[in-house]
Design an enzyme around this catalytic site. Structure first.
Site, mmCIF file in Angstrom:
data_model
loop_
_atom_site.group_PDB
_atom_site.id
_atom_site.type_symbol
_atom_site.label_atom_id
_atom_site.label_comp_id
_atom_site.label_asym_id
_atom_site.label_seq_id
_atom_site.Cartn_x
_atom_site.Cartn_y
_atom_site.Cartn_z
ATOM 1 N N LYS A 21 0.878 -1.175 0.081
ATOM 2 C CA LYS A 21 -0.129 0.058 0.105
ATOM 3 C C LYS A 21 0.727 1.224 0.040
ATOM 4 O O LYS A 21 0.665 2.212 -0.984
ATOM 5 C CB LYS A 21 -0.697 0.074 1.330
ATOM 6 C CG LYS A 21 -1.484 1.399 1.671
ATOM 7 C CD LYS A 21 -2.408 1.264 2.954
ATOM 8 C CE LYS A 21 -1.883 1.372 4.093
ATOM 9 N NZ LYS A 21 -1.357 2.841 4.517
ATOM 10 N N ARG A 26 2.850 6.078 -3.074
ATOM 11 C CA ARG A 26 3.966 6.878 -3.294
ATOM 12 C C ARG A 26 4.119 6.948 -4.935
ATOM 13 O O ARG A 26 4.470 7.896 -5.651
ATOM 14 C CB ARG A 26 5.171 6.461 -2.705
ATOM 15 C CG ARG A 26 5.434 6.845 -1.219
ATOM 16 C CD ARG A 26 6.318 6.111 -0.441
ATOM 17 N NE ARG A 26 6.234 6.830 0.692
ATOM 18 C CZ ARG A 26 5.503 6.651 1.962
ATOM 19 N NH1 ARG A 26 4.478 5.610 1.612
ATOM 20 N NH2 ARG A 26 5.704 7.066 3.047
ATOM 21 N N SER A 165 5.075 10.867 10.656
ATOM 22 C CA SER A 165 6.229 11.070 9.662
ATOM 23 C C SER A 165 5.684 11.344 8.238
ATOM 24 O O SER A 165 6.209 11.842 7.441
ATOM 25 C CB SER A 165 6.878 9.564 9.323
ATOM 26 O OG SER A 165 6.018 8.671 8.741
ATOM 27 N N SER A 192 7.967 6.689 13.487
ATOM 28 C CA SER A 192 7.815 5.753 11.845
ATOM 29 C C SER A 192 9.039 6.177 11.137
ATOM 30 O O SER A 192 8.702 6.348 9.791
ATOM 31 C CB SER A 192 6.537 5.975 11.414
ATOM 32 O OG SER A 192 5.470 5.457 12.232
ATOM 33 N N ASP A 309 3.164 -0.657 11.452
ATOM 34 C CA ASP A 309 1.887 -1.143 10.951
ATOM 35 C C ASP A 309 2.038 -2.496 11.188
ATOM 36 O O ASP A 309 0.883 -3.202 10.830
ATOM 37 C CB ASP A 309 1.693 -0.892 9.284
ATOM 38 C CG ASP A 309 1.403 0.520 9.287
ATOM 39 O OD1 ASP A 309 1.531 1.062 8.019
ATOM 40 O OD2 ASP A 309 0.902 1.224 10.255
ATOM 41 N N ASN A 332 2.398 6.689 18.977
ATOM 42 C CA ASN A 332 1.510 7.341 17.776
ATOM 43 C C ASN A 332 0.648 6.271 17.165
ATOM 44 O O ASN A 332 -0.123 6.673 16.208
ATOM 45 C CB ASN A 332 2.585 7.607 16.665
ATOM 46 C CG ASN A 332 3.485 6.478 15.698
ATOM 47 O OD1 ASN A 332 3.470 5.549 16.654
ATOM 48 N ND2 ASN A 332 3.584 6.814 14.769
ATOM 49 N N ARG A 340 -5.185 2.879 18.488
ATOM 50 C CA ARG A 340 -4.725 1.531 18.361
ATOM 51 C C ARG A 340 -4.204 1.114 19.752
ATOM 52 O O ARG A 340 -3.825 -0.202 19.646
ATOM 53 C CB ARG A 340 -3.788 1.211 17.317
ATOM 54 C CG ARG A 340 -4.691 1.151 15.866
ATOM 55 C CD ARG A 340 -3.582 0.940 14.639
ATOM 56 N NE ARG A 340 -4.174 1.098 13.283
ATOM 57 C CZ ARG A 340 -3.590 0.959 12.366
ATOM 58 N NH1 ARG A 340 -2.334 1.191 12.006
ATOM 59 N NH2 ARG A 340 -4.416 0.981 11.029
ATOM 60 N N ARG A 384 -6.511 -2.902 10.497
ATOM 61 C CA ARG A 384 -5.425 -3.667 11.266
ATOM 62 C C ARG A 384 -5.937 -4.380 12.281
ATOM 63 O O ARG A 384 -5.652 -5.660 12.873
ATOM 64 C CB ARG A 384 -4.282 -2.871 11.226
ATOM 65 C CG ARG A 384 -3.720 -2.333 9.808
ATOM 66 C CD ARG A 384 -2.216 -1.963 10.071
ATOM 67 N NE ARG A 384 -1.928 -1.509 8.758
ATOM 68 C CZ ARG A 384 -1.610 -2.168 7.547
ATOM 69 N NH1 ARG A 384 -1.848 -3.340 7.487
ATOM 70 N NH2 ARG A 384 -1.446 -1.413 6.603
HETATM 71 O O1 LIG Z 1 4.152 7.133 5.088
HETATM 72 C C1 LIG Z 1 3.108 6.189 5.161
HETATM 73 O O2 LIG Z 1 2.972 5.466 3.765
HETATM 74 C C2 LIG Z 1 2.824 5.630 6.247
HETATM 75 C C3 LIG Z 1 3.337 5.913 7.555
HETATM 76 C C4 LIG Z 1 2.971 5.583 8.813
HETATM 77 O O3 LIG Z 1 2.234 6.460 9.333
HETATM 78 P P1 LIG Z 1 2.868 7.278 10.607
HETATM 79 O O4 LIG Z 1 4.106 7.953 10.081
HETATM 80 O O5 LIG Z 1 1.778 8.129 11.004
HETATM 81 O O6 LIG Z 1 3.321 6.186 11.850
HETATM 82 C C5 LIG Z 1 2.150 4.176 8.625
HETATM 83 O O7 LIG Z 1 1.202 3.942 9.777
HETATM 84 C C6 LIG Z 1 1.136 4.311 7.513
HETATM 85 O O8 LIG Z 1 0.493 2.945 7.171
HETATM 86 C C7 LIG Z 1 1.659 4.822 6.497
HETATM 87 C C1 LIG Z 2 -2.305 4.066 9.470
HETATM 88 C C2 LIG Z 2 -2.213 3.417 8.166
HETATM 89 O O1 LIG Z 2 -2.525 3.909 6.925
HETATM 90 P P1 LIG Z 2 -2.783 5.809 6.835
HETATM 91 O O2 LIG Z 2 -2.099 6.211 7.985
HETATM 92 O O3 LIG Z 2 -2.393 5.852 5.500
HETATM 93 O O4 LIG Z 2 -4.322 5.860 7.171
HETATM 94 C C3 LIG Z 2 -2.205 1.784 8.195
HETATM 95 O O5 LIG Z 2 -2.232 1.609 6.976
HETATM 96 O O6 LIG Z 2 -2.131 1.249 9.075
#
Ligand SMILES: O=C(O)C1=C[C@@H](OP(=O)(O)O)[C@@H](O)[C@H](O)C1
Ligand SMILES: C=C(OP(=O)(O)O)C(=O)O
Length: 430
Positions: A21, A26, A165, A192, A309, A332, A340, A384
């Site tokens: 994903k 990206r 992040s 992250s 994740d 976070n 979560r 999740r």
């Molecule tokens: O940059 C990304 O694609 C993501 C960063 C993460 O979020 P955080 O940076 O808020 O932890 C992750 O939880 C999310 O699934 C996707």
């Molecule tokens: C938090 C998630 O994605 P997003 O931040 O893009 O909603 C995830 O995939 O667990």
């Protein structure tokens, strides 16, 4: 639609990991920001992937797709002046597209998921964009939002990384397009951090030059850059596969998952090490992970921020471990599709797990004898949570019913199909 998860003692079989994903979002974005035509091979098919497809189309990219690839002709630095965008429930899509919207005079972001994405904070990115001359109307840092931009200024930019992040990643996509050179300083902490590596990797593939400090807290980004139209191949998704591997870990199993690169920049590749540390019999070579579960796991202590994740799935495995496990540095997780920590632990306790929470930590007192189950689980709109509670359901004494389990499609629409192909007793209930 609800899902009935019936206790299942054995899993066997092979699956191809779903496509990532976080890479798909990206690659879609950098293809849209390039002039010319890019190709993305094996893109993820999920609600979040569809959200990014929808947004870049609305912003003027052409998007043609068959069952193996997407062909995208981008709009470079000049997105079409669209009035309204709908990101669904996709956090990263919203954050990344907010910065592209800053190139336009006025874009309204609707709030389609008030109980989920509508609750998530975006203050830190709003503050950074406002410092660049962008005006943003918002609801206390949340959706709905209206962004009034046009010509955001580069230069010295500060952004906090303590909540997500994604705010930093968003600015890293925007700043190369600006007239001025930019310097970004990340304030406080950077959560992250690992996933920023994916952002930098994709930007480099798209021909963008960025100088990043080793600690990922400072960046120099020359302005007036052009994204190159490229061909991208999307690798397997570790966050979604983590739930499959956890299911194999808590049952008698022989499960093989293909397409999981050992040298991936996805932080969640660490779930392989977590399961090994919990004494799960597991091999990982040539992009193939094989779990030969015997249902026995030992507890451990882990920095969850390294595999953001994947934490929920690893917690689900720890529910059945011998001993007490700790997943720390995970505050976070409270700012995702749901909280979560608190919401997830509420559902785990309903199923019979013995879990505790702290501000930034999840503690699991393992129950190798299994949990009672026989309950109805609230999904909290969180894919999740659904995937992780399914893992718990496989080792419950009685079936569990996961309400609104269709929200698994946010990232992994075929999760239950994959589990079923491995022998899991999972059935949709109307
Ligand atoms: O940059 C990304 O694609 C993501 C960063 C993460 O979020 P955080 O940076 O808020 O932890 C992750 O939880 C999310 O699934 C996707
Ligand atoms: C938090 C998630 O994605 P997003 O931040 O893009 O909603 C995830 O995939 O667990």
């Amino acid at each position: 639609m609800d899902m009935i998860v019936t206790p299942t003692g054995k899993l066997n079989g092979e699956i191809q990991a779903l496509s990532s994903k976080n890479y798909t979002t990206r690659y879609l974005l950098v293809s849209a920001l390039a002039e010319g035509t890019s190709t993305i091979l094996y893109p993820a098919h999920s609600e979040d992937g569809e959200a990014m497809r929808r947004c870049i189309r609305d912003l003027g990219a052409t998007v043609e797709e068959d069952d193996e690839k997407i062909v995208i002709t981008g709009f470079g630095r000049h997105p079409r002046a669209t009035k309204e965008l709908d990101v669904g429930n996709a956090g990263a899509v919203l954050r990344f597209v907010m910065s592209i919207a800053a190139l336009l005079p006025e874009v309204h972001f609707v709030n389609s998921y008030p109980a989920s994405l509508g609750k998530r904070p975006h203050d830190d990115l709003i503050a950074a964009l406002e410092s660049m001359g962008v005006r943003i109307e918002h609801e206390n840092g949340r959706l709905p939002m209206t962004i009034r931009g046009g010509n955001p200024r580069g230069g010295k930019i500060q952004v906090s990384g303590s909540v997500s992040s994604q705010f930093l990643s968003s600015l890293l996509f925007l700043t190369p397009l600006l007239d001025e050179d930019s310097e970004i300083e990340v304030l406080h902490d950077l959560k992250s951090k690992v996933v920023v590596g994916q952002t930098l990797e994709v930007l480099e593939q798209a021909g963008i030059v960025i100088e990043a400090s080793d600690d990922l807290m400072h960046y120099r980004i020359p302005g007036r850059q052009k994204y190159k139209a490229q061909t991208y191949t999307v690798q397997g998704d570790y966050p979604g596969s983590a739930a499959i591997l956890a299911a194999a870990a808590v049952t008698e199993s022989d499960v093989v998952v293909h397409r999981l690169m050992e040298d991936s920049k996805q932080g969640e590749r660490a779930v392989v090490d977590v399961l090994k540390a919990m004494n799960v019999p597991l091999a990982h070579e040539n992009g193939i992970v094989r779990v030969r579960g015997n249902g026995k796991l030992t507890a451990g202590e882990f920095d969850g921020d390294e595999f953001t994740d994947g934490v929920l799935a690893m917690v689900a495995a720890a529910v059945f471990a011998e001993g007490t496990s700790r997943f720390y540095n995970v505050e976070n997780l409270r700012y995702k599709e749901c909280d979560r920590i608190t919401d997830y632990l509420t559902e785990l306790r309903k199923a019979g797990a013995n879990v505790e929470e702290k501000r930034d930590e999840i503690i699991v007192h393992g129950r190798p004898e299994g949990v009672e189950g026989g309950v109805e689980i609230d999904a909290h709109y969180d894919h999740r949570v659904i995937m992780a509670l399914t893992v718990v359901g496989l080792r419950s004494a009685r079936p569990i019913r996961i309400k609104d389990a269709h929200h698994v499609a946010k990232s992994y629409p075929i999760y239950f199909d994959h589990l079923k192909s491995l022998g899991a007793q999972v059935e949709w209930a109307d």
